[in-house]
Design an enzyme around this catalytic site. Structure first.
Site, PDB file in Angstrom:
ATOM      1  N   ARG A   1      -4.140   0.577  -2.547  1.00 36.06           N
ATOM      2  CA  ARG A   1      -3.534  -0.752  -2.549  1.00 36.06           C
ATOM      3  C   ARG A   1      -2.808  -1.039  -3.852  1.00 36.06           C
ATOM      4  O   ARG A   1      -3.149  -0.492  -4.906  1.00 36.06           O
ATOM      5  CB  ARG A   1      -4.598  -1.803  -2.270  1.00 36.06           C
ATOM      6  CG  ARG A   1      -5.089  -1.714  -0.834  1.00 36.06           C
ATOM      7  CD  ARG A   1      -5.983  -2.870  -0.425  1.00 36.06           C
ATOM      8  NE  ARG A   1      -6.256  -2.750   0.998  1.00 36.06           N
ATOM      9  CZ  ARG A   1      -7.124  -1.899   1.528  1.00 36.06           C
ATOM     10  NH1 ARG A   1      -7.814  -1.095   0.739  1.00 36.06           N
ATOM     11  NH2 ARG A   1      -7.292  -1.834   2.835  1.00 36.06           N
TER      12      ARG A   1
ATOM     13  N   GLU B   1       2.931   7.024   9.105  1.00 35.51           N
ATOM     14  CA  GLU B   1       2.871   5.983  10.133  1.00 35.51           C
ATOM     15  C   GLU B   1       4.260   5.758  10.711  1.00 35.51           C
ATOM     16  O   GLU B   1       5.244   5.768   9.980  1.00 35.51           O
ATOM     17  CB  GLU B   1       2.443   4.644   9.519  1.00 35.51           C
ATOM     18  CG  GLU B   1       1.136   4.674   8.804  1.00 35.51           C
ATOM     19  CD  GLU B   1       0.853   3.435   7.951  1.00 35.51           C
ATOM     20  OE1 GLU B   1      -0.323   3.060   7.896  1.00 35.51           O
ATOM     21  OE2 GLU B   1       1.770   2.881   7.329  1.00 35.51           O
TER      22      GLU B   1
ATOM     23  N   HIS C   1       4.701   0.233   0.902  1.00 35.42           N
ATOM     24  CA  HIS C   1       5.128  -0.650   1.986  1.00 35.42           C
ATOM     25  C   HIS C   1       4.120  -1.775   2.191  1.00 35.42           C
ATOM     26  O   HIS C   1       2.975  -1.676   1.748  1.00 35.42           O
ATOM     27  CB  HIS C   1       5.298   0.144   3.285  1.00 35.42           C
ATOM     28  CG  HIS C   1       4.051   0.871   3.714  1.00 35.42           C
ATOM     29  ND1 HIS C   1       3.707   2.096   3.206  1.00 35.42           N
ATOM     30  CD2 HIS C   1       3.059   0.528   4.569  1.00 35.42           C
ATOM     31  CE1 HIS C   1       2.563   2.494   3.744  1.00 35.42           C
ATOM     32  NE2 HIS C   1       2.135   1.554   4.573  1.00 35.42           N
TER      33      HIS C   1
ATOM     34  N   HIS D   1       0.100   5.593   1.027  1.00 34.91           N
ATOM     35  CA  HIS D   1      -0.855   6.561   1.564  1.00 34.91           C
ATOM     36  C   HIS D   1      -0.607   7.926   0.920  1.00 34.91           C
ATOM     37  O   HIS D   1       0.531   8.295   0.667  1.00 34.91           O
ATOM     38  CB  HIS D   1      -0.699   6.670   3.084  1.00 34.91           C
ATOM     39  CG  HIS D   1      -0.790   5.337   3.766  1.00 34.91           C
ATOM     40  ND1 HIS D   1      -1.915   4.560   3.692  1.00 34.91           N
ATOM     41  CD2 HIS D   1       0.107   4.625   4.478  1.00 34.91           C
ATOM     42  CE1 HIS D   1      -1.701   3.434   4.361  1.00 34.91           C
ATOM     43  NE2 HIS D   1      -0.484   3.441   4.847  1.00 34.91           N
TER      44      HIS D   1
ATOM     45  N   GLN E   1       0.805  -1.220   0.000  1.00 29.85           N
ATOM     46  CA  GLN E   1       0.000   0.000   0.000  1.00 29.85           C
ATOM     47  C   GLN E   1       0.833   1.262   0.000  1.00 29.85           C
ATOM     48  O   GLN E   1       2.028   1.241   0.296  1.00 29.85           O
ATOM     49  CB  GLN E   1      -0.925   0.004   1.205  1.00 29.85           C
ATOM     50  CG  GLN E   1      -0.212  -0.234   2.526  1.00 29.85           C
ATOM     51  CD  GLN E   1      -1.214  -0.506   3.656  1.00 29.85           C
ATOM     52  OE1 GLN E   1      -1.439   0.373   4.480  1.00 29.85           O
ATOM     53  NE2 GLN E   1      -1.808  -1.675   3.685  1.00 29.85           N
TER      54      GLN E   1
HETATM   55 ZN   LIG Z   1       0.361   1.680   5.723  1.00 26.80          ZN
END
Ligand SMILES: [Zn+2]
Length: 409
Positions: free
Chosen positions: A290, A144, A271, A109, A107
């Site tokens: 995705r 993240e 990642h 972001h 994925q």
């Molecule tokens: Zn992620």
């Protein structure tokens, strides 16, 4: 409206999170941590601490339990902190424990700017928020940070050019892609494989599958090799079709973090979590594009728009330690959150001051939090919310390992 949530001077509140039973989760780590009864044939993937509307945590007050988002909304300046209220208007982070048994989807972001545009566009197109082909669930980015709680494996960004060339050369079935990579770079290579039809993917990858799957089953592959993870995902799949994410495993860094090591993933870095348990802190968003190892929707156009096509040299974080108070801070550029670890033995007191709302979760051991004449206990699997502008101490008469989510000043 909830009236009078509690004594104004009270600063500590117990918080209870929610378990997510996604099918990639493990069987026992999370239920053992949060003292939930283990049910057979159930998987326990994530434990969420936060105010995300999909699964808000509960705050235990004198009047009973209240949803965390409601608790914070009730008096946002006092409960979030003035700066957080002004800059974000709500709890900017989501805190999770993840137990990865089967690998997760690859994925990316989006950035905030891209999320705002994408969210508006999909609203205008009338795509419902819950639709399977909806990419943007909100207007936020989702950087993240994760810290490994066990030996942890993940895919993280594109390999350096030299290493990617080596992978392509050494993998007979993919060596035909070498020219594309050398001529058209990361974007050209990635676009080419992501735009293949399922039939083309099957034709190209079938010989690879035939070669690596028996090796995997005979335990002949190393976890540091892309073949191991490609074969593991094939071994877990019961589909006739081969997932195009297999290509990416050969293009990305395969990282092995030891317990206590952390890594940050900003917008645009592709990642995938492969195996292990981690503690993760992220911006409060659900925006995931995705790119494979999934049966879910893949929007190649949006994916390519939101991916950084450049090498990633992984930067593993060990945190900055304050020896005098047992705290290790994992610094990142994210303004939405800061993750730290407080590890104490008997005789060492951690002193701190919360500038904004904090959530502490104990992974092991037990401790007591103290401020003025208030105290509250915390032990393995429990979480405590600390209100902003609180000077507090953490003490233990055994030992304790606590993870803390806060907002940097
Ligand atoms: Zn992620």
């Amino acid at each position: 409206m909830i009236e009078n949530l509690g004594n104004k001077d009270r600063k500590f509140y117990k918080v209870v999170g929610q378990v997510q039973n996604y099918d990639w989760g493990g069987k026992s780590f999370i239920p053992n941590l949060v003292s939930e009864k283990i049910e057979e044939n159930r998987t326990y993937a994530e434990y969420w601490l936060g105010a995300h509307l999909k699964a808000p945590s509960k705050v235990i007050t004198e009047k009973g339990s209240v949803s965390l988002d409601q608790f914070l909304n009730e008096n946002p300046i006092e409960n979030l902190g003035a700066d957080v209220e002004k800059n974000f208007g709500k709890l900017p982070y989501l805190f999770k424990v993840l137990d990865v048994d089967k690998m997760l989807s690859i994925q990316v972001h989006p950035s905030i700017a891209a999320a705002k545009i994408g969210y508006k566009k999909e609203n205008e197109q009338g795509i419902p928020l819950t639709a399977s082909n909806r990419n943007f669930k909100d207007e936020n980015h989702k950087p993240e940070i994760m810290v490994a709680l066990t030996d942890f494996w993940l895919l993280h960004g594109f390999l350096e050019q030299e290493k990617l060339v080596k992978n392509l050369k050494e993998t007979l079935e993919l060596s035909f892609l070498l020219t594309t990579f050398l001529e058209d770079g990361y974007l050209g290579l990635y676009k080419k494989v992501m735009e293949y039809s399922q039939e083309e993917v099957n034709t190209i990858l079938r010989p690879l599958v035939k070669r690596i799957l028996p090796k995997f089953k005979n335990n002949e592959l190393e976890k540091s090799s892309p073949a191991y993870w490609a074969a593991k995902s094939l071994n877990n799949s019961d589909s006739e079709d081969i997932d195009k994410g297999i290509f990416s495993i050969y293009f990305f860094n395969i990282l092995n973090l030891s317990r206590g090591e952390a890594i940050f993933q900003d917008a645009g870095v592709p990642h995938a979590y492969l195996e292990g348990v981690n503690m993760e802190l992220m911006a409060n968003s659900d925006n995931v594009l995705r790119a494979g190892l999934t049966s879910k929707h893949i929007d190649v156009v949006e994916l390519i728009k939101n991916t950084k096509f450049e090498e990633t040299i992984p930067s593993i974080l060990n945190g900055v330690e304050n020896k005098s108070n047992g705290e290790v801070v994992f610094k990142t550029i994210a303004k939405d959150f800061e993750l730290s670890k407080i590890e104490l033995k008997e005789g060492i007191t951690h002193t701190s001051h919360s500038n904004s709302v904090e959530i502490l979760m104990a992974l092991n051991g037990a401790a007591t939090l103290l401020q003025n004449d208030e105290s509250i206990s915390i032990e393995k699997g429990q979480a405590i919310l600390i209100k902003p502008n609180t000077s507090y101490k953490v003490e233990t008469n055994s030992e304790v390992e606590i993870y803390k989510a806060s907002v940097p000043k």
